[in-house]
Motif scaffolding. Structure first.
Motif, PDB file in Angstrom:
ATOM      1  N   ASP A   1      -2.106  -1.857  16.813  1.00  0.00           N
ATOM      2  CA  ASP A   1      -3.139  -2.759  17.324  1.00  0.00           C
ATOM      3  C   ASP A   1      -4.041  -2.001  18.302  1.00  0.00           C
ATOM      4  O   ASP A   1      -3.964  -0.774  18.401  1.00  0.00           O
ATOM      5  CB  ASP A   1      -2.508  -4.000  17.971  1.00  0.00           C
ATOM      6  CG  ASP A   1      -1.716  -3.695  19.235  1.00  0.00           C
ATOM      7  OD1 ASP A   1      -1.686  -2.525  19.661  1.00  0.00           O
ATOM      8  OD2 ASP A   1      -1.123  -4.631  19.798  1.00  0.00           O
ATOM      9  N   GLU A   2      -4.876  -2.742  19.039  1.00  0.00           N
ATOM     10  CA  GLU A   2      -5.835  -2.111  19.959  1.00  0.00           C
ATOM     11  C   GLU A   2      -5.146  -1.270  21.031  1.00  0.00           C
ATOM     12  O   GLU A   2      -5.701  -0.298  21.528  1.00  0.00           O
ATOM     13  CB  GLU A   2      -6.703  -3.159  20.673  1.00  0.00           C
ATOM     14  CG  GLU A   2      -7.384  -4.158  19.794  1.00  0.00           C
ATOM     15  CD  GLU A   2      -6.484  -5.330  19.430  1.00  0.00           C
ATOM     16  OE1 GLU A   2      -5.768  -5.890  20.282  1.00  0.00           O
ATOM     17  OE2 GLU A   2      -6.497  -5.686  18.238  1.00  0.00           O
ATOM     18  N   ASP A   3      -3.911  -1.648  21.406  1.00  0.00           N
ATOM     19  CA  ASP A   3      -3.170  -0.941  22.448  1.00  0.00           C
ATOM     20  C   ASP A   3      -2.193   0.078  21.860  1.00  0.00           C
ATOM     21  O   ASP A   3      -1.279   0.527  22.545  1.00  0.00           O
ATOM     22  CB  ASP A   3      -2.393  -1.942  23.310  1.00  0.00           C
ATOM     23  CG  ASP A   3      -3.319  -2.946  23.971  1.00  0.00           C
ATOM     24  OD1 ASP A   3      -4.447  -2.555  24.336  1.00  0.00           O
ATOM     25  OD2 ASP A   3      -2.925  -4.115  24.104  1.00  0.00           O
ATOM     26  N   SER A   4      -2.366   0.419  20.594  1.00  0.00           N
ATOM     27  CA  SER A   4      -1.505   1.373  19.880  1.00  0.00           C
ATOM     28  C   SER A   4      -0.058   0.902  19.756  1.00  0.00           C
ATOM     29  O   SER A   4       0.834   1.702  19.546  1.00  0.00           O
ATOM     30  CB  SER A   4      -1.553   2.756  20.531  1.00  0.00           C
ATOM     31  OG  SER A   4      -2.855   3.262  20.451  1.00  0.00           O
ATOM     32  N   ARG A   5       0.166  -0.415  19.886  1.00  0.00           N
ATOM     33  CA  ARG A   5       1.504  -0.964  19.631  1.00  0.00           C
ATOM     34  C   ARG A   5       1.620  -1.241  18.141  1.00  0.00           C
ATOM     35  O   ARG A   5       0.629  -1.529  17.475  1.00  0.00           O
ATOM     36  CB  ARG A   5       1.710  -2.264  20.406  1.00  0.00           C
ATOM     37  CG  ARG A   5       1.849  -2.061  21.904  1.00  0.00           C
ATOM     38  CD  ARG A   5       2.023  -3.376  22.596  1.00  0.00           C
ATOM     39  NE  ARG A   5       0.812  -4.161  22.348  1.00  0.00           N
ATOM     40  CZ  ARG A   5       0.665  -5.450  22.600  1.00  0.00           C
ATOM     41  NH1 ARG A   5       1.658  -6.134  23.092  1.00  0.00           N
ATOM     42  NH2 ARG A   5      -0.463  -6.074  22.364  1.00  0.00           N
ATOM     43  N   GLN A   6       2.838  -1.166  17.623  1.00  0.00           N
ATOM     44  CA  GLN A   6       3.063  -1.431  16.210  1.00  0.00           C
ATOM     45  C   GLN A   6       3.188  -2.939  15.985  1.00  0.00           C
ATOM     46  O   GLN A   6       3.988  -3.608  16.632  1.00  0.00           O
ATOM     47  CB  GLN A   6       4.325  -0.718  15.718  1.00  0.00           C
ATOM     48  CG  GLN A   6       4.233   0.781  15.805  1.00  0.00           C
ATOM     49  CD  GLN A   6       3.154   1.337  14.897  1.00  0.00           C
ATOM     50  OE1 GLN A   6       2.977   0.896  13.783  1.00  0.00           O
ATOM     51  NE2 GLN A   6       2.409   2.310  15.391  1.00  0.00           N
ATOM     52  N   VAL A   7       2.374  -3.475  15.063  1.00  0.00           N
ATOM     53  CA  VAL A   7       2.314  -4.908  14.820  1.00  0.00           C
ATOM     54  C   VAL A   7       2.411  -5.174  13.321  1.00  0.00           C
ATOM     55  O   VAL A   7       1.855  -4.435  12.515  1.00  0.00           O
ATOM     56  CB  VAL A   7       0.977  -5.482  15.351  1.00  0.00           C
ATOM     57  CG1 VAL A   7       0.834  -6.949  15.013  1.00  0.00           C
ATOM     58  CG2 VAL A   7       0.864  -5.276  16.844  1.00  0.00           C
ATOM     59  N   LEU A   8       3.114  -6.238  12.977  1.00  0.00           N
ATOM     60  CA  LEU A   8       3.152  -6.718  11.602  1.00  0.00           C
ATOM     61  C   LEU A   8       2.349  -8.009  11.570  1.00  0.00           C
ATOM     62  O   LEU A   8       2.635  -8.947  12.308  1.00  0.00           O
ATOM     63  CB  LEU A   8       4.595  -6.970  11.159  1.00  0.00           C
ATOM     64  CG  LEU A   8       4.786  -7.587   9.778  1.00  0.00           C
ATOM     65  CD1 LEU A   8       4.232  -6.657   8.694  1.00  0.00           C
ATOM     66  CD2 LEU A   8       6.251  -7.873   9.525  1.00  0.00           C
ATOM     67  N   ARG A   9       1.314  -8.025  10.747  1.00  0.00           N
ATOM     68  CA  ARG A   9       0.477  -9.226  10.620  1.00  0.00           C
ATOM     69  C   ARG A   9       0.995 -10.078   9.473  1.00  0.00           C
ATOM     70  O   ARG A   9       1.584  -9.565   8.515  1.00  0.00           O
ATOM     71  CB  ARG A   9      -0.979  -8.854  10.354  1.00  0.00           C
ATOM     72  CG  ARG A   9      -1.609  -8.037  11.460  1.00  0.00           C
ATOM     73  CD  ARG A   9      -3.031  -7.629  11.126  1.00  0.00           C
ATOM     74  NE  ARG A   9      -3.061  -6.948   9.824  1.00  0.00           N
ATOM     75  CZ  ARG A   9      -4.131  -6.888   9.050  1.00  0.00           C
ATOM     76  NH1 ARG A   9      -5.256  -7.460   9.406  1.00  0.00           N
ATOM     77  NH2 ARG A   9      -4.088  -6.241   7.900  1.00  0.00           N
ATOM     78  N   LEU A  10       0.745 -11.375   9.534  1.00  0.00           N
ATOM     79  CA  LEU A  10       1.185 -12.286   8.485  1.00  0.00           C
ATOM     80  C   LEU A  10       0.622 -11.861   7.133  1.00  0.00           C
ATOM     81  O   LEU A  10       1.335 -11.880   6.133  1.00  0.00           O
ATOM     82  CB  LEU A  10       0.789 -13.727   8.812  1.00  0.00           C
ATOM     83  CG  LEU A  10       1.241 -14.770   7.788  1.00  0.00           C
ATOM     84  CD1 LEU A  10       2.757 -14.785   7.655  1.00  0.00           C
ATOM     85  CD2 LEU A  10       0.718 -16.140   8.162  1.00  0.00           C
ATOM     86  N   ARG A  11      -0.640 -11.436   7.079  1.00  0.00           N
ATOM     87  CA  ARG A  11      -1.244 -11.036   5.800  1.00  0.00           C
ATOM     88  C   ARG A  11      -0.493  -9.857   5.186  1.00  0.00           C
ATOM     89  O   ARG A  11      -0.297  -9.809   3.977  1.00  0.00           O
ATOM     90  CB  ARG A  11      -2.733 -10.759   5.943  1.00  0.00           C
ATOM     91  CG  ARG A  11      -3.125  -9.408   6.426  1.00  0.00           C
ATOM     92  CD  ARG A  11      -4.617  -9.086   6.331  1.00  0.00           C
ATOM     93  NE  ARG A  11      -5.476 -10.095   6.906  1.00  0.00           N
ATOM     94  CZ  ARG A  11      -6.288 -10.894   6.182  1.00  0.00           C
ATOM     95  NH1 ARG A  11      -6.358 -10.780   4.883  1.00  0.00           N
ATOM     96  NH2 ARG A  11      -7.023 -11.793   6.777  1.00  0.00           N
ATOM     97  N   ASP A  12      -0.029  -8.923   6.021  1.00  0.00           N
ATOM     98  CA  ASP A  12       0.718  -7.770   5.515  1.00  0.00           C
ATOM     99  C   ASP A  12       2.100  -8.183   5.020  1.00  0.00           C
ATOM    100  O   ASP A  12       2.592  -7.650   4.028  1.00  0.00           O
ATOM    101  CB  ASP A  12       0.839  -6.701   6.597  1.00  0.00           C
ATOM    102  CG  ASP A  12      -0.524  -6.212   7.066  1.00  0.00           C
ATOM    103  OD1 ASP A  12      -1.455  -6.145   6.239  1.00  0.00           O
ATOM    104  OD2 ASP A  12      -0.655  -5.912   8.268  1.00  0.00           O
ATOM    105  N   LEU A  13       2.705  -9.135   5.712  1.00  0.00           N
ATOM    106  CA  LEU A  13       4.012  -9.639   5.300  1.00  0.00           C
ATOM    107  C   LEU A  13       3.902 -10.355   3.953  1.00  0.00           C
ATOM    108  O   LEU A  13       4.697 -10.108   3.039  1.00  0.00           O
ATOM    109  CB  LEU A  13       4.579 -10.579   6.365  1.00  0.00           C
ATOM    110  CG  LEU A  13       5.922 -11.220   6.058  1.00  0.00           C
ATOM    111  CD1 LEU A  13       6.992 -10.162   5.833  1.00  0.00           C
ATOM    112  CD2 LEU A  13       6.320 -12.166   7.182  1.00  0.00           C
ATOM    113  N   ILE A  14       2.916 -11.227   3.806  1.00  0.00           N
ATOM    114  CA  ILE A  14       2.719 -11.938   2.536  1.00  0.00           C
ATOM    115  C   ILE A  14       2.433 -10.939   1.417  1.00  0.00           C
ATOM    116  O   ILE A  14       3.010 -11.030   0.325  1.00  0.00           O
ATOM    117  CB  ILE A  14       1.592 -12.983   2.660  1.00  0.00           C
ATOM    118  CG1 ILE A  14       2.020 -14.127   3.587  1.00  0.00           C
ATOM    119  CG2 ILE A  14       1.188 -13.521   1.281  1.00  0.00           C
ATOM    120  CD1 ILE A  14       0.914 -15.099   3.941  1.00  0.00           C
ATOM    121  N   ALA A  15       1.568  -9.966   1.686  1.00  0.00           N
ATOM    122  CA  ALA A  15       1.238  -8.956   0.668  1.00  0.00           C
ATOM    123  C   ALA A  15       2.488  -8.187   0.242  1.00  0.00           C
ATOM    124  O   ALA A  15       2.706  -7.951  -0.953  1.00  0.00           O
ATOM    125  CB  ALA A  15       0.171  -8.006   1.189  1.00  0.00           C
TER     126      ALA A  15
END
Length: 154
Positions: free
Chosen positions: A37-51
């Protein structure tokens, strides 16, 4: 989310139906789904999970298609179990050509379905309403898809 693969329990239900659409199943997620994300933290977004789930299901479907084309020798126990289910199949008899599924199109349709309100997503009981919302999943997470059905005449 830790760096190891995560196995989610997935279930699909339909509004107005008492039983699930299918038995719950397991899907393994790879740690490479995370994006910074903007702060260089690792994030899983809902769209990526669904995909990721859609791609996994497409691959599973294609594997089942291939498996049906192979002739299997059944044991007496497998025959008895198949009799109870009402169909004995040794495979190898599927003369139809395998159905080609475009993974990218399947993902697009699934994401559009979420945007259009065709289904809801709950992760560990928490509802998600935005595709770009960050989600938290862990080894014991459960994912529930609820398909919404329009009322007749309304």
């Amino acid at each position: 989310m830790d760096e190891a693969n995560i196995t989610l329990r997935v279930e699909a239900r339909m509004v107005g139906k008492k039983r699930p659409l299918d038995a719950p199943w397991q899907v393994m997620l790879s740690p490479d789904l995370l994006s910074p994300d903007e702060d260089s933290r690792q994030v899983l977004r809902l769209r990526d999970l669904i995909a990721a789930l859609v791609r996994s299901e497409v691959q599973t479907f294609q594997s089942r298609q291939q498996e049906r084309r192979v002739l299997h020798i059944l044991s007496a126990q497998e025959i008895d179990e198949a009799v109870l289910m009402g169909k004995i199949s040794m495979g190898g008899d599927d003369e139809r050509a395998p159905v080609a599924v475009d993974e990218d199109e399947a993902v697009r349709v699934a994401l559009q379905g979420f945007t259009d309100g065709i289904y809801l997503v709950f992760i560990d009981g928490k509802p998600y309403r935005e595709l770009d919302a960050p989600v938290q999943v862990h080894q014991k997470s459960s994912l529930l898809f609820i398909r919404l059905v329009a009322l007749v005449g309304g």
